[in-house]
Enzyme design. Sequence first.
Site, PDB file in Angstrom:
ATOM      1  N   VAL A   1      39.231  33.593  42.419  1.00  0.00           N
ATOM      2  CA  VAL A   1      39.217  33.110  41.042  1.00  0.00           C
ATOM      3  C   VAL A   1      38.465  31.789  40.938  1.00  0.00           C
ATOM      4  O   VAL A   1      38.936  30.771  41.386  1.00  0.00           O
ATOM      5  CB  VAL A   1      40.654  32.909  40.549  1.00  0.00           C
ATOM      6  CG1 VAL A   1      40.652  32.406  39.121  1.00  0.00           C
ATOM      7  CG2 VAL A   1      41.425  34.204  40.667  1.00  0.00           C
ATOM      8  N   PRO A   2      37.296  31.857  40.353  1.00  0.00           N
ATOM      9  CA  PRO A   2      36.482  30.651  40.176  1.00  0.00           C
ATOM     10  C   PRO A   2      37.053  29.765  39.078  1.00  0.00           C
ATOM     11  O   PRO A   2      36.518  29.693  37.989  1.00  0.00           O
ATOM     12  CB  PRO A   2      35.108  31.199  39.805  1.00  0.00           C
ATOM     13  CG  PRO A   2      35.376  32.538  39.176  1.00  0.00           C
ATOM     14  CD  PRO A   2      36.661  33.049  39.767  1.00  0.00           C
ATOM     15  N   CYS A   3      38.126  29.113  39.360  1.00  0.00           N
ATOM     16  CA  CYS A   3      38.793  28.306  38.339  1.00  0.00           C
ATOM     17  C   CYS A   3      37.878  27.198  37.845  1.00  0.00           C
ATOM     18  O   CYS A   3      38.066  26.676  36.769  1.00  0.00           O
ATOM     19  CB  CYS A   3      40.075  27.723  38.899  1.00  0.00           C
ATOM     20  SG  CYS A   3      39.919  27.203  40.602  1.00  0.00           S
ATOM     21  N   HIS A   4      36.904  26.882  38.610  1.00  0.00           N
ATOM     22  CA  HIS A   4      36.000  25.810  38.187  1.00  0.00           C
ATOM     23  C   HIS A   4      35.149  26.257  37.011  1.00  0.00           C
ATOM     24  O   HIS A   4      34.491  25.454  36.381  1.00  0.00           O
ATOM     25  CB  HIS A   4      35.128  25.384  39.360  1.00  0.00           C
ATOM     26  CG  HIS A   4      34.410  26.503  40.011  1.00  0.00           C
ATOM     27  ND1 HIS A   4      34.907  27.159  41.104  1.00  0.00           N
ATOM     28  CD2 HIS A   4      33.246  27.087  39.699  1.00  0.00           C
ATOM     29  CE1 HIS A   4      34.033  28.100  41.439  1.00  0.00           C
ATOM     30  NE2 HIS A   4      33.033  28.096  40.597  1.00  0.00           N
TER      31      HIS A   4
END
Length: 108
Positions: free
Chosen positions: A53-56
Amino acid sequence: MPPKSFNEKIYKLLKKVPKGKVTTYKLLAEALGTKAYRAVGQAMRCNPYAPEVPCHRCVSSDGKIGGFSGSIDPNSKEVRRKMKMLKGEGIKTKGNKIVDFEKVVWMD
DNA sequence: TATTTGACCAAGA
DNA sequence: ATCTTGGCCAAAT
């Protein structure tokens, strides 16, 4: 098949976001057909799905960076690394905000 | 089961 | 511009 938890939906949707673009908690929630903006953030809070999950790529609706520099130490190594990654994807960040936010917001 | 919490959002002062 | 208030939803405790 049993319905997946919202967290999974969020994570799945977030993975769907093209690289070099960002999305907001609101958009994610709305895209899921809900209004749980907070639940979205809550889900990533600890990012239970790790680098999948690319939370950025998730920011607040104002174009500001949430979490990374908003409530968490902006000087943290982890945080700075993420910001750098955003920059590397073509997303410029100005302090705790995103530059050209409207241009990088996810629109499928 | 109920209460608290949380990387939110929008509007008002 | 910043701070507060109310509201929203789901997960965690």
